[in-house]
Design a protein around this motif. Sequence first.
Motif, short mmCIF file in Angstrom:
data_model
loop_
_atom_site.label_atom_id
_atom_site.label_comp_id
_atom_site.label_asym_id
_atom_site.label_seq_id
_atom_site.Cartn_x
_atom_site.Cartn_y
_atom_site.Cartn_z
N LEU A 1 23.29 -57.27 47.49
CA LEU A 1 23.88 -58.13 46.47
C LEU A 1 23.23 -57.90 45.11
N LEU A 2 21.92 -57.80 45.08
CA LEU A 2 21.23 -57.56 43.81
C LEU A 2 21.61 -56.22 43.21
N ALA A 3 21.80 -55.20 44.05
CA ALA A 3 22.23 -53.89 43.55
C ALA A 3 23.62 -53.98 42.92
N LEU A 4 24.52 -54.73 43.59
CA LEU A 4 25.86 -54.90 43.04
C LEU A 4 25.83 -55.67 41.73
N VAL A 5 25.01 -56.73 41.68
CA VAL A 5 24.90 -57.51 40.44
C VAL A 5 24.37 -56.65 39.31
N ALA A 6 23.34 -55.86 39.59
CA ALA A 6 22.78 -55.00 38.55
C ALA A 6 23.81 -53.99 38.05
N ALA A 7 24.54 -53.37 38.98
CA ALA A 7 25.55 -52.39 38.58
C ALA A 7 26.66 -53.04 37.76
N ALA A 8 27.10 -54.24 38.18
CA ALA A 8 28.15 -54.94 37.44
C ALA A 8 27.67 -55.32 36.03
N CYS A 9 26.44 -55.78 35.92
CA CYS A 9 25.92 -56.18 34.61
C CYS A 9 25.78 -54.98 33.69
N VAL A 10 25.35 -53.86 34.23
CA VAL A 10 25.26 -52.65 33.41
C VAL A 10 26.65 -52.22 32.94
#
Length: 265
Positions: A16-25
């Motif tokens: 989930l954190l990886a997805l959040v980071a990718a989405a925010c970038v």
Amino acid sequence: MARPYLNARRIAALALLALVAAACVALGNWQLDRAAERDAISRAIESGRQSAPLALGPDTPPGQFQDWRQAQAGGTWLHRFTVLLDNRNFNGRPGFWVATPLLLDDTDDTAVLVLRGWVARPVNPGERLPDLAPPAGTQAVSGQLRQRVPRLFELWSFSGRDPNALPRAFPAADGAPPRVQNLDLADYAAATGLKLLPVVLEQTSDEAAGQGAALVRDWPLPPTDSDTNRGYALQWFSFAAIAVIAWIVIAWRALRRRAAKSGAR
């Protein structure tokens, strides 16, 4: 029984954190793209306004049609082809943009579409639109060029009626100017039979006293505040950094637990 160093909950948290980071970038990059677009618009406005004024005529080369360039045209108004562009607000008041072609050459019906100004929508009982007929005779009009009529976002119509439909013949049967939300130059040329220049003139000059309706000619500019988008981009990148830090902390704790278990054996 010893707890595994990397259980399903930690795996889900890391994913989930990886997805959040990718989405925010991705959102941060999108905001940077929007900032670049606004910078390009700002440069185009400055370039157009710094260009020498253009005299519009039937033979003006299309390469001279530059957004926000000052231009002048001389001709006669064709009021029977006047169109009202709906849902144009000014200082919070609902109203219309009045669009009328200016005939440049009557031998081949060459004209330029002129956005003449804004007029308030009648909202109270008894109110009516003013007489929108422009001055008669040959007129000199000046303003700034636009590549097309600025468009509004179109909402779906419950009635099923096309909000941009033009009458089959001008003027309309009731004599009132047709109302559309957006106006395409090709569609308008086909409906009127005019040979239109591929450009629109936003009028800034005033008519002589006592001639024509009192229209507001304060034309809106597209947003050019790119710093706002860069601020949003910084926020998204900050959220991405927080997500990455949280991912690292969870992964580090899992690795430390693994190392502890290995050392205990």
